[in-house]
Design a protein around this motif. Sequence first.
Motif, PDB file in Angstrom:
ATOM      1  N   SER A 113      26.261  40.272  44.154  1.00 28.64           N
ATOM      2  CA  SER A 113      25.981  39.278  43.132  1.00 28.64           C
ATOM      3  C   SER A 113      25.278  39.939  41.961  1.00 28.64           C
ATOM      4  O   SER A 113      24.664  40.996  42.108  1.00 28.64           O
ATOM      5  CB  SER A 113      25.120  38.158  43.689  1.00 28.64           C
ATOM      6  N   TYR A 114      25.412  39.310  40.820  1.00 30.65           N
ATOM      7  CA  TYR A 114      24.851  39.895  39.609  1.00 30.65           C
ATOM      8  C   TYR A 114      24.015  38.861  38.874  1.00 30.65           C
ATOM      9  O   TYR A 114      24.332  37.673  38.865  1.00 30.65           O
ATOM     10  CB  TYR A 114      25.965  40.352  38.666  1.00 30.65           C
ATOM     11  N   ILE A 115      22.961  39.344  38.263  1.00 31.55           N
ATOM     12  CA  ILE A 115      22.240  38.531  37.286  1.00 31.55           C
ATOM     13  C   ILE A 115      22.500  39.196  35.947  1.00 31.55           C
ATOM     14  O   ILE A 115      22.126  40.352  35.738  1.00 31.55           O
ATOM     15  CB  ILE A 115      20.727  38.474  37.584  1.00 31.55           C
ATOM     16  N   TYR A 116      23.185  38.480  35.060  1.00 33.59           N
ATOM     17  CA  TYR A 116      23.487  39.046  33.746  1.00 33.59           C
ATOM     18  C   TYR A 116      22.430  38.546  32.785  1.00 33.59           C
ATOM     19  O   TYR A 116      22.401  37.367  32.429  1.00 33.59           O
ATOM     20  CB  TYR A 116      24.878  38.620  33.292  1.00 33.59           C
ATOM     21  N   ILE A 117      21.535  39.432  32.392  1.00 33.45           N
ATOM     22  CA  ILE A 117      20.409  39.000  31.560  1.00 33.45           C
ATOM     23  C   ILE A 117      20.597  39.511  30.142  1.00 33.45           C
ATOM     24  O   ILE A 117      21.192  40.565  29.911  1.00 33.45           O
ATOM     25  CB  ILE A 117      19.075  39.483  32.170  1.00 33.45           C
ATOM     26  N   ARG A 118      20.089  38.716  29.233  1.00 35.73           N
ATOM     27  CA  ARG A 118      20.234  39.028  27.820  1.00 35.73           C
ATOM     28  C   ARG A 118      19.439  40.284  27.470  1.00 35.73           C
ATOM     29  O   ARG A 118      18.318  40.486  27.949  1.00 35.73           O
ATOM     30  CB  ARG A 118      19.700  37.827  27.052  1.00 35.73           C
ATOM     31  N   GLY A 119      20.015  41.141  26.644  1.00 33.76           N
ATOM     32  CA  GLY A 119      19.406  42.437  26.345  1.00 33.76           C
ATOM     33  C   GLY A 119      18.041  42.352  25.682  1.00 33.76           C
ATOM     34  O   GLY A 119      17.185  43.208  25.881  1.00 33.76           O
ATOM     35  N   GLU A 120      17.848  41.293  24.884  1.00 35.02           N
ATOM     36  CA  GLU A 120      16.567  41.179  24.178  1.00 35.02           C
ATOM     37  C   GLU A 120      15.415  40.929  25.137  1.00 35.02           C
ATOM     38  O   GLU A 120      14.274  41.152  24.800  1.00 35.02           O
ATOM     39  CB  GLU A 120      16.611  40.028  23.166  1.00 35.02           C
ATOM     40  N   MET A 121      15.727  40.412  26.339  1.00 34.18           N
ATOM     41  CA  MET A 121      14.658  40.073  27.268  1.00 34.18           C
ATOM     42  C   MET A 121      14.427  41.229  28.225  1.00 34.18           C
ATOM     43  O   MET A 121      14.470  41.080  29.441  1.00 34.18           O
ATOM     44  CB  MET A 121      15.020  38.801  28.030  1.00 34.18           C
ATOM     45  N   LEU A 171      23.927  41.349  51.375  1.00 33.08           N
ATOM     46  CA  LEU A 171      24.000  41.016  49.954  1.00 33.08           C
ATOM     47  C   LEU A 171      23.348  42.105  49.118  1.00 33.08           C
ATOM     48  O   LEU A 171      22.239  42.544  49.417  1.00 33.08           O
ATOM     49  CB  LEU A 171      23.302  39.679  49.672  1.00 33.08           C
ATOM     50  N   ASP A 172      24.072  42.535  48.098  1.00 31.67           N
ATOM     51  CA  ASP A 172      23.486  43.413  47.093  1.00 31.67           C
ATOM     52  C   ASP A 172      23.354  42.629  45.810  1.00 31.67           C
ATOM     53  O   ASP A 172      24.320  42.009  45.349  1.00 31.67           O
ATOM     54  CB  ASP A 172      24.381  44.641  46.870  1.00 31.67           C
ATOM     55  N   LEU A 173      22.160  42.659  45.245  1.00 33.05           N
ATOM     56  CA  LEU A 173      21.909  41.900  44.019  1.00 33.05           C
ATOM     57  C   LEU A 173      21.586  42.884  42.899  1.00 33.05           C
ATOM     58  O   LEU A 173      20.729  43.751  43.056  1.00 33.05           O
ATOM     59  CB  LEU A 173      20.748  40.930  44.256  1.00 33.05           C
ATOM     60  N   HIS A 174      22.309  42.764  41.791  1.00 28.92           N
ATOM     61  CA  HIS A 174      22.088  43.662  40.656  1.00 28.92           C
ATOM     62  C   HIS A 174      21.680  42.852  39.439  1.00 28.92           C
ATOM     63  O   HIS A 174      22.183  41.761  39.231  1.00 28.92           O
ATOM     64  CB  HIS A 174      23.372  44.419  40.307  1.00 28.92           C
ATOM     65  N   VAL A 175      20.799  43.426  38.655  1.00 27.73           N
ATOM     66  CA  VAL A 175      20.502  42.836  37.345  1.00 27.73           C
ATOM     67  C   VAL A 175      21.213  43.688  36.317  1.00 27.73           C
ATOM     68  O   VAL A 175      21.115  44.917  36.336  1.00 27.73           O
ATOM     69  CB  VAL A 175      18.996  42.838  37.026  1.00 27.73           C
ATOM     70  N   HIS A 176      21.977  43.029  35.453  1.00 22.56           N
ATOM     71  CA  HIS A 176      22.678  43.782  34.414  1.00 22.56           C
ATOM     72  C   HIS A 176      22.227  43.287  33.062  1.00 22.56           C
ATOM     73  O   HIS A 176      22.178  42.092  32.810  1.00 22.56           O
ATOM     74  CB  HIS A 176      24.187  43.601  34.562  1.00 22.56           C
ATOM     75  N   CYS A 177      21.907  44.213  32.190  1.00 20.60           N
ATOM     76  CA  CYS A 177      21.422  43.850  30.866  1.00 20.60           C
ATOM     77  C   CYS A 177      22.581  43.764  29.883  1.00 20.60           C
ATOM     78  O   CYS A 177      23.355  44.719  29.759  1.00 20.60           O
ATOM     79  CB  CYS A 177      20.455  44.926  30.402  1.00 20.60           C
ATOM     80  N   GLY A 178      22.701  42.661  29.218  1.00 15.46           N
ATOM     81  CA  GLY A 178      23.689  42.562  28.153  1.00 15.46           C
ATOM     82  C   GLY A 178      23.180  43.282  26.922  1.00 15.46           C
ATOM     83  O   GLY A 178      22.081  43.834  26.911  1.00 15.46           O
ATOM     84  N   ALA A 179      23.977  43.256  25.862  1.00 18.48           N
ATOM     85  CA  ALA A 179      23.555  43.939  24.645  1.00 18.48           C
ATOM     86  C   ALA A 179      23.186  42.953  23.548  1.00 18.48           C
ATOM     87  O   ALA A 179      23.120  43.313  22.382  1.00 18.48           O
ATOM     88  CB  ALA A 179      24.647  44.891  24.169  1.00 18.48           C
ATOM     89  N   GLY A 180      22.930  41.714  23.944  1.00 17.71           N
ATOM     90  CA  GLY A 180      22.407  40.784  22.961  1.00 17.71           C
ATOM     91  C   GLY A 180      23.431  40.054  22.140  1.00 17.71           C
ATOM     92  O   GLY A 180      23.249  39.862  20.948  1.00 17.71           O
ATOM     93  N   ALA A 181      24.540  39.656  22.755  1.00 13.19           N
ATOM     94  CA  ALA A 181      25.522  38.857  22.032  1.00 13.19           C
ATOM     95  C   ALA A 181      25.489  37.439  22.593  1.00 13.19           C
ATOM     96  O   ALA A 181      25.561  37.252  23.790  1.00 13.19           O
ATOM     97  CB  ALA A 181      26.913  39.439  22.173  1.00 13.19           C
ATOM     98  N   TYR A 182      25.389  36.464  21.699  1.00 15.77           N
ATOM     99  CA  TYR A 182      25.374  35.059  22.106  1.00 15.77           C
ATOM    100  C   TYR A 182      26.625  34.722  22.898  1.00 15.77           C
ATOM    101  O   TYR A 182      26.582  34.003  23.890  1.00 15.77           O
ATOM    102  CB  TYR A 182      25.291  34.204  20.853  1.00 15.77           C
ATOM    103  N   ILE A 183      27.764  35.272  22.465  1.00 17.77           N
ATOM    104  CA  ILE A 183      29.040  34.902  23.070  1.00 17.77           C
ATOM    105  C   ILE A 183      29.093  35.315  24.532  1.00 17.77           C
ATOM    106  O   ILE A 183      29.827  34.735  25.327  1.00 17.77           O
ATOM    107  CB  ILE A 183      30.216  35.506  22.262  1.00 17.77           C
TER     108      ILE A 183
END
Lengths: 444, 332
Positions: free
Chosen positions: A118-126, A157-169
Amino acid sequence: MGRQLLLDNLDKPGINTLSGYQQTGGYESLKKALQMKPEDIVTEVQKSGLRGRGGAGFPTGMKWSFLAKPPGEPRYLICNADESEPGTFKDRYLMQHKPHILVEGMIISSFALGANTSYIYIRGEMMYVYHILQKAIDEAYAAGYLGKNILGSGFDLDLHVHCGAGAYICGEETALIESLEGKRGNPRIKPPFPAVKGLWGCPTVVNNVETIAAVVPIIRITGEEYAKIGVGKSTGTKLISASGHINKPGVYEIELGVPVEEFIYSEQYCGGIRNGKKLKAVVAGGSSVPVLPAELILKTANGEARLMTYESLADGGFATGTMLGSGGFIVMDEDTSIVKNVWNFSRFYHHESCGQCSPCREGTGWMYKILSRLLDGKGETKDIDLLWDIQRKIEGKTICPFGDAAAWPVAASIRHFRNEFEQYISKGKSDVKHYYRINNLQES
Amino acid sequence: MARVTIDGHTIDVPEGTTIVEAARKIGGDIVPPTMCYYSTLKTSGGYCRTCLVKVTKGSDKDPRPMPKLVVGCRQTVMDGMEVQNITSPEVLEAREGVVEFLLLNHPLDCPVCDQAGECDLQDLSYAHGDEGTRTEFRRRTFPMKSIGDKIKLHMNRCIMCYRCVKVAEQLCPERVHGVLNRGWDAEISTYIEKAIDSEWSGNMIDVCPVGALTDKTFRFKSRVWFTKPLDAHRNCDVCCGKVAIWVSGDAVLRVTGRKGVYHEIENTEDGKPGWICNTCRFEKKNLSDWVIEGPRHIDRHSVISQNHYEQLKQLKQDLSRQKQIGEKAHNN
């Protein structure tokens, strides 16, 4: 103050650590859930009537039951923590102060859906929240809540946090999936829906942070009990990020069904309008939902008191209603210029459009330019009709809901505040006294 | 098989066919225009929104209409589906809006554009656009670029159909070309201006619906309607060698793939698309290089087509009819 299911125990020291969280009953739901059958958890969530907290309000249990389960194919759960809607900051608050409730919710939900990654896709600014989450996940791994054979249940279960690059879309679920796969964050054309073909072409569920966190109390108090909170089909509690010209801005957990008037004026929530001013308008669910004038946000067109529920806020359609959306509650007092406000929103949507489909790519920029010119004092009366026509030609014609989100604020501002546009055009400036100045007002 | 009705014409097509493909089997006016969809490029389509159609009946099993207009190039047909294209004023209005959006930042430099005369955007705006323009702002501009030494990229004219990106992805072994930046500022580019030297890169000129990608060996040589298209072939080790050559007198001014009625590369006898290699396209510019098969007929209602004017007249009539339908619906 109603029941607090997500933001309870926030004042306890160390609630952001594993031991502090466990002292307040943390990970008990997980232990309970692992004794249940995965189907039963899905049924429990269905019974709770939990609806997606990211904005669309789609019933979560139904979404989970749509997940295709082809044999031999992995399934994925993604938590959408790319919270970028202007006016919304509830997920950040929750993750920052109670990261473990999200981790626990992710484990329970993954178990219910049969996802082993599973993944947590978090916004890059945070970025700082990313570190908080990563620390919580490391703690959970060390305690045996993540990894192989969780608590002896045989579930991995493997849980990953992935950082986005800050796009609203990238908060749009298919764009998020593309971005997670390492591609350009462009929304995919649906169908196929992620429940059939999502991440790496496998069945995927994408849920908002608050939705996944809400699974924890649902398991703890059972779905029936959860469904008792709230009004009608709007069950449970909801985090509202209140901002704007109010005395007490912040994140509040409300039981759905609180009257809007009480939410704005009562001391336990927003505490009334700042400096004793009058209420002018409210954006009830993040920048993309239609703005409503004071008389329509407090009372529906039929004269009933408007409640903080999915149904009541949407009462009257877009003509006299709005949406609960993501719960970004922006309050504007009488000194706010709606024209400047909508200009600011359209600037945001112009900047964040992914550029994939033509109505959104060109239309958002066009609306922004017209509004910029209007704000410069060079607007003409025909511009109002032009804006109306453009938003109508964007809405519903695009690949993803971004086009609708860009069109609705403009449409609602013109619908409810047309006289303010006309006044601005005739005088070349607003009658409303502003508190803020707008810089960089140039044609780009 | 699925039975689908488009604007009152019924046809049986295999399951999984898109609405546009089904409409093309019927043919005629009811085919939705497509700017980004290209049947032989996988995952193309869905971006330009010109093929929006209205589904008034989902299928026999689930007869509910679809709530929004759908893109005909991606939506697959269901048994019993009923689709409205030019009979729906809503569709025509939406399409007019899309044309306006596509032309909003298009430079309209048709008089100096090499694509003029065989441009899909020209056809589209004649058929579905409004007469005037409401654009009042300075149009978006980009510097001109070269993609390799044979292809010129005129980003100002680009409508972001992604077809050339799909060519780069699917035909060229090493993909070094794609989309940079986002939204309003998005542009097609080779990263750090890196030249594409794939043997197949020239096909992106053929797929470009507008004049954004042009052949440097042909640029400004002649208007397309002054050249004569001939079918020709040669033995090529790399590609099928079946091309259309465009001649003026004895000079071969340019070589392109053979484009069919929907401006897409035709399939060769073996059923594969007749993509051509860069050697055939850019280097074989003598008549003696080619075996001439005969004159090539251009079906498309473009300016280069011989019977263009008659068709244009027909088109104008259709347009006024469509307008009337639209106005009637508007007045109601």
